[in-house]
Design a protein around this motif. Structure first.
Motif, PDB file in Angstrom:
ATOM      1  N   ASP A 189       4.594 -15.828  97.101  1.00 16.49           N
ATOM      2  CA  ASP A 189       3.680 -15.631  95.974  1.00 16.49           C
ATOM      3  C   ASP A 189       3.286 -14.167  95.825  1.00 16.49           C
ATOM      4  OD1 ASP A 189       2.288 -15.870  98.354  1.00 16.49           O
ATOM      5  OD2 ASP A 189       0.437 -16.468  97.341  1.00 16.49           O
ATOM      6  N   ARG A 190       4.109 -13.287  96.350  1.00 19.65           N
ATOM      7  CA  ARG A 190       3.869 -11.853  96.236  1.00 19.65           C
ATOM      8  C   ARG A 190       3.869 -11.429  94.767  1.00 19.65           C
ATOM      9  NH1 ARG A 190       8.111  -8.923  99.546  1.00 19.65           N
ATOM     10  NH2 ARG A 190       9.324 -10.298  98.264  1.00 19.65           N
ATOM     11  N   TYR A 191       4.705 -12.055  93.958  1.00 20.36           N
ATOM     12  CA  TYR A 191       4.781 -11.691  92.544  1.00 20.36           C
ATOM     13  C   TYR A 191       3.522 -12.111  91.803  1.00 20.36           C
ATOM     14  CZ  TYR A 191       9.579 -11.001  93.890  1.00 20.36           C
ATOM     15  OH  TYR A 191      10.695 -10.574  94.526  1.00 20.36           O
ATOM     16  N   ASP A 192       2.938 -13.249  92.172  1.00 17.52           N
ATOM     17  CA  ASP A 192       1.685 -13.678  91.547  1.00 17.52           C
ATOM     18  C   ASP A 192       0.565 -12.690  91.850  1.00 17.52           C
ATOM     19  OD1 ASP A 192       3.052 -15.907  90.690  1.00 17.52           O
ATOM     20  OD2 ASP A 192       2.372 -17.149  92.373  1.00 17.52           O
ATOM     21  N   ARG A 193       0.507 -12.227  93.090  1.00 14.98           N
ATOM     22  CA  ARG A 193      -0.524 -11.266  93.465  1.00 14.98           C
ATOM     23  C   ARG A 193      -0.327  -9.941  92.755  1.00 14.98           C
ATOM     24  NH1 ARG A 193      -0.176 -12.837  99.555  1.00 14.98           N
ATOM     25  NH2 ARG A 193       1.778 -11.811  99.230  1.00 14.98           N
ATOM     26  N   ASP A 194       0.934  -9.516  92.573  1.00 14.14           N
ATOM     27  CA  ASP A 194       1.202  -8.249  91.899  1.00 14.14           C
ATOM     28  C   ASP A 194       0.728  -8.269  90.455  1.00 14.14           C
ATOM     29  OD1 ASP A 194       2.273  -7.222  94.180  1.00 14.14           O
ATOM     30  OD2 ASP A 194       4.372  -7.500  93.599  1.00 14.14           O
ATOM     31  N   GLU A 195       0.855  -9.425  89.778  1.00 16.43           N
ATOM     32  CA  GLU A 195       0.367  -9.530  88.404  1.00 16.43           C
ATOM     33  C   GLU A 195      -1.147  -9.369  88.359  1.00 16.43           C
ATOM     34  OE1 GLU A 195       1.618 -13.054  86.451  1.00 16.43           O
ATOM     35  OE2 GLU A 195       3.729 -12.713  86.911  1.00 16.43           O
ATOM     36  N   HIS A 196      -1.846 -10.029  89.293  1.00 15.34           N
ATOM     37  CA  HIS A 196      -3.308  -9.938  89.313  1.00 15.34           C
ATOM     38  C   HIS A 196      -3.775  -8.542  89.695  1.00 15.34           C
ATOM     39  CE1 HIS A 196      -3.858 -14.113  88.476  1.00 15.34           C
ATOM     40  NE2 HIS A 196      -3.111 -14.470  89.492  1.00 15.34           N
ATOM     41  N   VAL A 197      -3.059  -7.893  90.579  1.00 21.87           N
ATOM     42  CA  VAL A 197      -3.428  -6.529  90.974  1.00 21.87           C
ATOM     43  C   VAL A 197      -3.261  -5.594  89.788  1.00 21.87           C
ATOM     44  CG1 VAL A 197      -2.716  -4.578  92.407  1.00 21.87           C
ATOM     45  CG2 VAL A 197      -2.963  -6.838  93.414  1.00 21.87           C
ATOM     46  N   GLY A 198      -2.195  -5.785  89.010  1.00 21.12           N
ATOM     47  CA  GLY A 198      -1.979  -4.957  87.829  1.00 21.12           C
ATOM     48  C   GLY A 198      -3.056  -5.162  86.778  1.00 21.12           C
ATOM     49  N   GLU A 199      -3.460  -6.420  86.585  1.00 26.91           N
ATOM     50  CA  GLU A 199      -4.513  -6.716  85.616  1.00 26.91           C
ATOM     51  C   GLU A 199      -5.842  -6.101  86.058  1.00 26.91           C
ATOM     52  OE1 GLU A 199      -4.666 -10.909  85.166  1.00 26.91           O
ATOM     53  OE2 GLU A 199      -2.668 -11.033  84.310  1.00 26.91           O
ATOM     54  N   ALA A 200      -6.157  -6.191  87.335  1.00 27.23           N
ATOM     55  CA  ALA A 200      -7.404  -5.625  87.850  1.00 27.23           C
ATOM     56  C   ALA A 200      -7.388  -4.103  87.724  1.00 27.23           C
ATOM     57  CB  ALA A 200      -7.619  -6.039  89.295  1.00 27.23           C
ATOM     58  N   ALA A 253     -19.027   3.864  83.812  1.00 30.50           N
ATOM     59  CA  ALA A 253     -17.721   4.393  84.222  1.00 30.50           C
ATOM     60  C   ALA A 253     -17.566   4.349  85.738  1.00 30.50           C
ATOM     61  CB  ALA A 253     -17.550   5.819  83.708  1.00 30.50           C
ATOM     62  N   VAL A 254     -18.622   4.686  86.444  1.00 32.07           N
ATOM     63  CA  VAL A 254     -18.567   4.647  87.915  1.00 32.07           C
ATOM     64  C   VAL A 254     -18.396   3.218  88.409  1.00 32.07           C
ATOM     65  CG1 VAL A 254     -19.915   5.057  90.004  1.00 32.07           C
ATOM     66  CG2 VAL A 254     -19.848   6.777  88.213  1.00 32.07           C
ATOM     67  N   LEU A 255     -19.184   2.300  87.857  1.00 36.39           N
ATOM     68  CA  LEU A 255     -19.055   0.903  88.271  1.00 36.39           C
ATOM     69  C   LEU A 255     -17.694   0.336  87.908  1.00 36.39           C
ATOM     70  CD1 LEU A 255     -22.545  -0.626  87.432  1.00 36.39           C
ATOM     71  CD2 LEU A 255     -21.604  -0.091  89.663  1.00 36.39           C
ATOM     72  N   GLY A 256     -17.181   0.703  86.743  1.00 35.43           N
ATOM     73  CA  GLY A 256     -15.867   0.223  86.329  1.00 35.43           C
ATOM     74  C   GLY A 256     -14.763   0.724  87.237  1.00 35.43           C
ATOM     75  N   SER A 257     -14.867   1.955  87.682  1.00 36.72           N
ATOM     76  CA  SER A 257     -13.842   2.483  88.583  1.00 36.72           C
ATOM     77  C   SER A 257     -13.892   1.833  89.958  1.00 36.72           C
ATOM     78  CB  SER A 257     -13.993   3.999  88.721  1.00 36.72           C
ATOM     79  OG  SER A 257     -15.173   4.309  89.434  1.00 36.72           O
ATOM     80  N   ARG A 258     -15.039   1.269  90.316  1.00 42.41           N
ATOM     81  CA  ARG A 258     -15.173   0.581  91.602  1.00 42.41           C
ATOM     82  C   ARG A 258     -14.880  -0.906  91.509  1.00 42.41           C
ATOM     83  NH1 ARG A 258     -20.490   3.450  94.209  1.00 42.41           N
ATOM     84  NH2 ARG A 258     -19.603   5.536  94.269  1.00 42.41           N
ATOM     85  N   GLY A 259     -14.475  -1.369  90.335  1.00 40.33           N
ATOM     86  CA  GLY A 259     -14.079  -2.758  90.188  1.00 40.33           C
ATOM     87  C   GLY A 259     -15.146  -3.674  89.629  1.00 40.33           C
ATOM     88  N   ARG A 260     -16.304  -3.179  89.319  1.00 40.84           N
ATOM     89  CA  ARG A 260     -17.380  -3.997  88.739  1.00 40.84           C
ATOM     90  C   ARG A 260     -17.273  -3.964  87.222  1.00 40.84           C
ATOM     91  NH1 ARG A 260     -19.064  -6.941  92.864  1.00 40.84           N
ATOM     92  NH2 ARG A 260     -19.598  -5.683  94.668  1.00 40.84           N
ATOM     93  N   THR A 261     -16.185  -4.539  86.698  1.00 40.36           N
ATOM     94  CA  THR A 261     -15.874  -4.373  85.289  1.00 40.36           C
ATOM     95  C   THR A 261     -16.807  -5.165  84.374  1.00 40.36           C
ATOM     96  OG1 THR A 261     -14.179  -6.081  85.516  1.00 40.36           O
ATOM     97  CG2 THR A 261     -13.476  -3.795  85.706  1.00 40.36           C
ATOM     98  N   ARG A 262     -17.305  -6.312  84.817  1.00 45.69           N
ATOM     99  CA  ARG A 262     -18.231  -7.071  83.958  1.00 45.69           C
ATOM    100  C   ARG A 262     -19.546  -6.327  83.789  1.00 45.69           C
ATOM    101  NH1 ARG A 262     -17.416 -12.992  86.467  1.00 45.69           N
ATOM    102  NH2 ARG A 262     -15.257 -13.256  85.836  1.00 45.69           N
ATOM    103  N   ARG A 263     -20.067  -5.826  84.893  1.00 46.55           N
ATOM    104  CA  ARG A 263     -21.303  -5.056  84.804  1.00 46.55           C
ATOM    105  C   ARG A 263     -21.087  -3.788  83.990  1.00 46.55           C
ATOM    106  NH1 ARG A 263     -21.608  -6.740  90.460  1.00 46.55           N
ATOM    107  NH2 ARG A 263     -23.214  -8.330  90.589  1.00 46.55           N
TER     108      ARG A 263
END
Length: 140
Positions: free
Chosen positions: A51-62, A111-121
């Motif tokens: 399932d490496r390919y499934d994880r790669d899709e999610h990593v790209g989306e994130a 912008a800072v929160l978005g770069s750290r992965g807190r995209t909803r906030r």
């Protein structure tokens, strides 16, 4: 009612709760269908699904979401700072450049929160920062 705490109601409740739970099918899903890891791959062995390919899709989306949030926050921050400087040099009331500067600061935080992965906030902060700038512009 005697108020006894050691009544027999608790075992009856736990038996009723167990009756509502689905039966355990091992590694299979709730309907008894095989899991994605149980399907045979090219070698014919079940459980060797990669399932490496499934994880790669999610990593790209994130990663795309982080870049989008950080880029939009940075762009709105620059626009707010530019508008604050332009309004500061003009005859606008002092609340207008202050609102633009405050909105720019909120967008910078987004912008800072978005770069750290807190995209909803970050999205909500971008909306709030832009709304602060828009409300401040109404005082002009």
């Amino acid at each position: 009612m005697s108020g006894r705490t050691d009544s027999d109601a608790a075992p009856a409740i736990s038996r009723a709760a167990q009756a509502d739970e689905p039966e355990d099918h091992g590694e299979r899903g709730d309907q008894g269908e095989p899991d994605a890891h149980d399907e045979p791959d090219a070698s014919g062995e079940p459980g060797d699904h990669d399932d490496r390919y499934d994880r790669d899709e999610h990593v790209g989306e994130a990663r795309r979401a982080r870049w989008t949030a950080a880029g939009a926050g940075g762009l709105l921050c620059l626009a707010g700072c530019a508008a604050a400087l332009l309004r500061l040099t003009g005859p606008a009331p002092a609340v207008v450049p202050a609102a633009y500067a405050l909105g720019a600061a909120v967008c910078a935080l987004a912008a800072v929160l978005g770069s750290r992965g807190r995209t909803r906030r970050a999205l909500w902060l971008l909306v709030a920062g832009t709304a602060v700038m828009a409300v401040g512009d109404q005082f002009d």
